[in-house]
Design a protein around this motif. Structure first.
Motif, PDB file in Angstrom:
ATOM      1  N   GLY A 148      48.782  34.512  23.824  1.00 27.93           N
ATOM      2  CA  GLY A 148      48.535  35.790  24.212  1.00 27.93           C
ATOM      3  C   GLY A 148      48.583  35.318  25.967  1.00 27.93           C
ATOM      4  N   VAL A 149      47.837  36.120  26.555  1.00 27.37           N
ATOM      5  CA  VAL A 149      48.062  36.139  28.264  1.00 27.37           C
ATOM      6  C   VAL A 149      46.523  35.241  28.204  1.00 27.37           C
ATOM      7  N   LEU A 150      46.297  34.522  29.316  1.00 25.88           N
ATOM      8  CA  LEU A 150      44.613  33.551  29.827  1.00 25.88           C
ATOM      9  C   LEU A 150      44.407  33.800  31.182  1.00 25.88           C
ATOM     10  N   GLY A 151      43.630  34.398  30.877  1.00 23.58           N
ATOM     11  CA  GLY A 151      42.937  34.245  32.395  1.00 23.58           C
ATOM     12  C   GLY A 151      42.026  34.389  33.319  1.00 23.58           C
ATOM     13  N   ALA A 152      41.377  33.585  34.108  1.00 27.99           N
ATOM     14  CA  ALA A 152      40.357  33.952  34.655  1.00 27.99           C
ATOM     15  C   ALA A 152      40.118  35.952  35.556  1.00 27.99           C
ATOM     16  N   ALA A 153      38.742  35.873  34.867  1.00 27.99           N
ATOM     17  CA  ALA A 153      38.187  37.474  35.779  1.00 27.99           C
ATOM     18  C   ALA A 153      37.235  37.692  36.163  1.00 27.99           C
ATOM     19  N   HIS A 154      37.624  37.286  37.931  1.00 27.13           N
ATOM     20  CA  HIS A 154      36.389  37.703  38.582  1.00 27.13           C
ATOM     21  C   HIS A 154      36.159  38.769  38.683  1.00 27.13           C
ATOM     22  N   PHE A 155      34.188  39.008  39.178  1.00 25.91           N
ATOM     23  CA  PHE A 155      33.858  39.561  39.276  1.00 25.91           C
ATOM     24  C   PHE A 155      33.143  40.336  40.721  1.00 25.91           C
ATOM     25  N   LYS A 156      32.697  41.239  41.291  1.00 29.53           N
ATOM     26  CA  LYS A 156      32.373  40.930  42.727  1.00 29.53           C
ATOM     27  C   LYS A 156      30.911  40.781  42.493  1.00 29.53           C
ATOM     28  N   ILE A 157      29.545  40.269  42.962  1.00 29.62           N
ATOM     29  CA  ILE A 157      28.908  40.420  43.191  1.00 29.62           C
ATOM     30  C   ILE A 157      28.483  40.473  44.604  1.00 29.62           C
ATOM     31  N   ARG A 158      27.140  39.912  44.447  1.00 30.53           N
ATOM     32  CA  ARG A 158      26.249  40.066  46.287  1.00 30.53           C
ATOM     33  C   ARG A 158      25.046  38.857  45.725  1.00 30.53           C
ATOM     34  N   ALA A 159      25.379  38.081  46.353  1.00 27.72           N
ATOM     35  CA  ALA A 159      24.324  36.714  46.824  1.00 27.72           C
ATOM     36  C   ALA A 159      23.640  36.476  47.571  1.00 27.72           C
ATOM     37  N   SER A 160      22.587  36.637  48.049  1.00 25.93           N
ATOM     38  CA  SER A 160      22.036  36.258  49.207  1.00 25.93           C
ATOM     39  C   SER A 160      22.525  34.749  49.441  1.00 25.93           C
ATOM     40  N   PRO A 161      22.667  34.855  51.052  1.00 27.11           N
ATOM     41  CA  PRO A 161      23.388  33.675  52.471  1.00 27.11           C
ATOM     42  C   PRO A 161      22.275  32.362  52.329  1.00 27.11           C
ATOM     43  N   TYR A 162      21.096  33.704  52.195  1.00 27.32           N
ATOM     44  CA  TYR A 162      19.906  32.589  53.422  1.00 27.32           C
ATOM     45  C   TYR A 162      19.561  31.697  51.653  1.00 27.32           C
ATOM     46  N   GLU A 163      20.140  31.731  50.515  1.00 31.74           N
ATOM     47  CA  GLU A 163      19.862  30.750  49.553  1.00 31.74           C
ATOM     48  C   GLU A 163      21.010  29.835  48.961  1.00 31.74           C
ATOM     49  N   THR A 164      20.984  28.774  49.790  1.00 33.53           N
ATOM     50  CA  THR A 164      22.689  27.935  50.059  1.00 33.53           C
ATOM     51  C   THR A 164      23.056  27.944  49.283  1.00 33.53           C
ATOM     52  N   ASP A 165      22.095  27.404  48.624  1.00 38.27           N
ATOM     53  CA  ASP A 165      22.923  26.073  47.308  1.00 38.27           C
ATOM     54  C   ASP A 165      23.404  27.508  46.739  1.00 38.27           C
ATOM     55  N   THR A 166      22.513  28.774  45.615  1.00 39.10           N
ATOM     56  CA  THR A 166      23.232  29.625  44.897  1.00 39.10           C
ATOM     57  C   THR A 166      24.092  29.955  45.086  1.00 39.10           C
ATOM     58  N   PHE A 167      24.150  30.758  46.686  1.00 43.15           N
ATOM     59  CA  PHE A 167      25.219  31.530  47.359  1.00 43.15           C
ATOM     60  C   PHE A 167      26.627  30.531  47.370  1.00 43.15           C
ATOM     61  N   ARG A 168      26.419  29.100  47.535  1.00 41.91           N
ATOM     62  CA  ARG A 168      27.860  28.671  47.287  1.00 41.91           C
ATOM     63  C   ARG A 168      28.019  28.643  46.547  1.00 41.91           C
ATOM     64  N   VAL A 180      32.971  35.045  36.824  1.00 38.41           N
ATOM     65  CA  VAL A 180      34.022  35.139  35.994  1.00 38.41           C
ATOM     66  C   VAL A 180      33.856  34.578  35.152  1.00 38.41           C
ATOM     67  N   SER A 181      34.130  35.189  34.201  1.00 41.97           N
ATOM     68  CA  SER A 181      34.906  35.174  32.714  1.00 41.97           C
ATOM     69  C   SER A 181      36.337  34.982  32.077  1.00 41.97           C
ATOM     70  N   GLN A 182      36.279  34.319  31.337  1.00 43.51           N
ATOM     71  CA  GLN A 182      37.822  34.210  30.458  1.00 43.51           C
ATOM     72  C   GLN A 182      38.011  34.789  29.457  1.00 43.51           C
ATOM     73  N   ILE A 183      39.616  35.788  30.180  1.00 46.23           N
ATOM     74  CA  ILE A 183      40.037  36.648  29.096  1.00 46.23           C
ATOM     75  C   ILE A 183      41.725  36.582  29.067  1.00 46.23           C
ATOM     76  N   ILE A 184      41.634  36.728  27.873  1.00 39.96           N
ATOM     77  CA  ILE A 184      43.066  37.082  27.072  1.00 39.96           C
ATOM     78  C   ILE A 184      43.555  37.701  26.455  1.00 39.96           C
ATOM     79  N   CYS A 185      44.325  38.383  26.401  1.00 39.59           N
ATOM     80  CA  CYS A 185      44.650  39.392  26.584  1.00 39.59           C
ATOM     81  C   CYS A 185      46.385  39.446  25.772  1.00 39.59           C
ATOM     82  N   ASP A 186      46.738  40.489  24.871  1.00 39.89           N
ATOM     83  CA  ASP A 186      48.153  40.535  24.045  1.00 39.89           C
ATOM     84  C   ASP A 186      49.200  41.172  25.855  1.00 39.89           C
ATOM     85  N   SER A 187      50.528  41.360  24.714  1.00 42.56           N
ATOM     86  CA  SER A 187      51.450  41.784  26.198  1.00 42.56           C
ATOM     87  C   SER A 187      51.282  43.409  26.423  1.00 42.56           C
ATOM     88  N   ASP A 188      50.800  44.175  25.173  1.00 41.48           N
ATOM     89  CA  ASP A 188      49.514  45.434  25.965  1.00 41.48           C
ATOM     90  C   ASP A 188      48.624  45.723  26.413  1.00 41.48           C
TER      91      ASP A 188
END
Length: 390
Positions: A148-168, A180-188
Motif C-alpha cells: 500500500g501507499v502510506l501518507g499523513a493526511a492533514h485536515f484543517k481545524i480552527r484553533a485560537s491563536p490566543y491559546e499560544t501553546d495549544t495553537f502552536r 493529522v491522521s495516518q492513512i494507507i491506500c491501495d493503487s485503486d
C-alpha cells in the motif's frame, strides 16, 4: 446524473445479515430525484440505500434513548453535513431539525459509521490477499512486493491563536492549523487503514512509529512486504522511500515509479475531500476533543470505500488539491545500511532495463481522478508474486 449500478451486492447479505423489516424500506431520501440526491449528498441512490441499511443495524446496537429523529433522518442530516461541511436549510426543513442540534446528530451518526470500519476498511492479511494487492501495484508502477501507499493526511481545524501553546501544536509544515491522521491506500485509492488523530505538528515518522500498523509491519507480522512512503519517513526494510539523490538511470527510473504510485495518495485524498467537504474544515478543536474529529475522519473513510465500491464518481473539482505535506529526509549515512541494501537490491532487480512494451490500461482510479493527478496507469500480466523478499 445517472444512477450507478452497485457492484458490491454479493457481499451485502454477508455484511448486513438479517436486518428484518427495515431492510430496503422506504426512506425520506425517496423524496429526492437522482440529480438532487447527488447534489445534496454526493452519493448515488443505491449507495445511500446500502449505507442506510447498515446504519439501521448500527443504531439498534447503539440503543439511543428517546431519539428525536428517525434513523433515516439522522443519516440524512449527517450525510448532508459530510458533503458540504454545513447543513443545508432544505434538508433541515425536511427532517424538522434546528441548526443547533445538527452537530449532535452528526456526531452520533459518525460513531455508528465509524464502528463499521472493520467491515469496510481492510488491510490485506492473508498471503493470497497480499499477493493480489502487491501484483496490482507492481502492474501499475513496476515496484514489487508493496502492500500500500502510506501518507499523513492533514485536515484543517480552527484553533485560537490566543491559546499560544495549544495553537502552536496544531500548526503543520505548511503553516496552517490541522489535525493529522495516518492513512494507507491501495493503487485503486481504496483505504486499507486509517489510524490516529494528532495535532498538525506531529511528524509523519512519529505517526508511523506509534501506530499499530507501523509496529506490525516493522515486526514483520505482515511478512516481507513494503509500504510506499514519502520523504517524511525513514527508509526501513518495510518502508520504501525515494532515493534522495539519484546517481544513475536505474535510480531515476525507480524514483519516477515511486512518485507515480505515491501520487495515488494525493489523488485519493483530493477525491475524498471533494466528496466530503466537511474534511476541509473540521471546526474548532482542542487536544481533548480529537476523538470526535477522528470519528468524522474515519466515518468519511468508510463512506469513501463504500462510494468507490458503488462506482460513484466524486463531485467535479472545485479548486486546487493540496499536495502531500513535505518532510525532511534523513541523510543516506544515517539510514540503516540493511534497509539501503534492500532498496538497492529492489532497484537492481527491477529498474536496470526499461521494458520495451507496456500496456496502458488499468482498473485503477476513475478517469477523472487519474487525469487530475496526471497519472498514466500500466497493467501487466496475471503472474503471481513469487518472491516477497525486498
Amino acid at each position: 446524473m445517472r444512477a450507478d449500478s452497485p457492484v458490491w451486492l454479493p457481499v451485502q447479505e454477508e455484511l448486513l445479515g438479517n436486518v428484518g423489516a427495515d431492510f430496503g424500506a422506504p426512506s425520506c431520501f425517496d423524496e429526492f430525484d437522482d440529480e438532487a440526491l447527488f447534489e445534496e449528498f454526493h452519493l448515488s441512490r443505491p449507495c445511500i440505500g446500502f449505507i442506510l441499511d447498515a446504519a439501521r443495524i448500527g443504531m439498534k446496537k447503539l440503543a439511543l434513548k428517546n431519539p428525536t429523529l428517525s434513523v433515516d433522518a439522522m443519516v440524512m442530516v449527517a450525510l448532508n453535513y459530510y458533503a458540504h461541511g454545513v447543513s443545508s436549510p432544505c434538508v433541515l426543513q425536511r427532517v424538522g431539525q434546528c441548526p443547533t442540534d445538527c452537530l449532535a446528530t452528526m456526531n452520533t451518526v459518525s460513531r455508528v459509521i465509524e464502528s463499521m470500519s472493520d467491515q469496510f476498511i481492510s488491510f490485506p492479511l492473508t498471503l493470497v490477499a497480499q499477493r493480489k494487492v502487491a501484483l496490482k501495484i507492481k502492474n501499475y508502477c513496476r515496484i514489487p512486493n508493496v502492500l500500500g501507499v502510506l501518507g499523513a493526511a492533514h485536515f484543517k481545524i480552527r484553533a485560537s491563536p490566543y491559546e499560544t501553546d495549544t495553537f502552536r501544536g496544531f500548526v503543520n509544515t505548511l503553516g496552517y492549523t490541522s489535525v493529522v491522521s495516518q492513512i494507507i491506500c491501495d493503487s485503486d485509492g481504496n483505504i486499507l487503514s486509517v489510524e490516529k488523530c494528532c495535532v498538525g505538528s506531529t511528524f509523519e515518522q512519529e505517526l508511523w512509529e506509534s501506530s499499530f500498523k507501523g509496529r506490525e509491519m516493522e515486526e514483520e507480522i505482515h511478512g516481507a512486504f513494503w509500504v510506499i512512503a514519502g520523504k517524511g519517513y525513514n527508509l526501513s526494510k518495510h518502508v520504501l522511500t525515494p532515493v534522495a539523490e539519484p546517481a544513475n538511470d536505474s535510480e531515476t527510473r525507480f524514483n519516477e515509479a515511486h512518485a507515480k504510485i505515491h501520487d495515488v495518495m494525493r489523488t485519493m485524498l483530493g477525491s475524498m475531500k471533494r466528496r466530503f467537504r466537511c474534511l476541509n474544515q473540521l471546526g474548532f478543536a482542542q487536544e481533548n476533543s480529537l476523538a470526535k474529529k477522528f470519528n468524522v475522519i474515519k466515518a468519511c473513510s468508510v463512506l469513501h470505500n463504500i462510494a468507490k465500491k458503488f462506482s460513484v464518481p466524486p463531485p467535479p473539482d472545485a479548486g486546487n488539491i493540496e499536495p502531500l505535506h513535505p518532510g525532511k529526509q534523513r541523510a543516506e549515512s544515517e539510514i540503516n545500511p540493511e534497509a539501503l541494501k534492500a532498496r538497492q537490491k529492489l532497484i537492481s532487480a527491477n529498474f536496470l532495463n526499461v521494458s520495451s512494451s507496456r500496456n496502458t490500461t488499468s482498473k485503477g482510479f476513475a478517469e477523472e481522478d487519474v487525469s487530475e493527478a496526471g497519472l498514466l496507469t500500466v497493467s501487466g500480466s496475471n503472474e503471481e508474486v513469487q518472491n516477497v523478499d525486498p
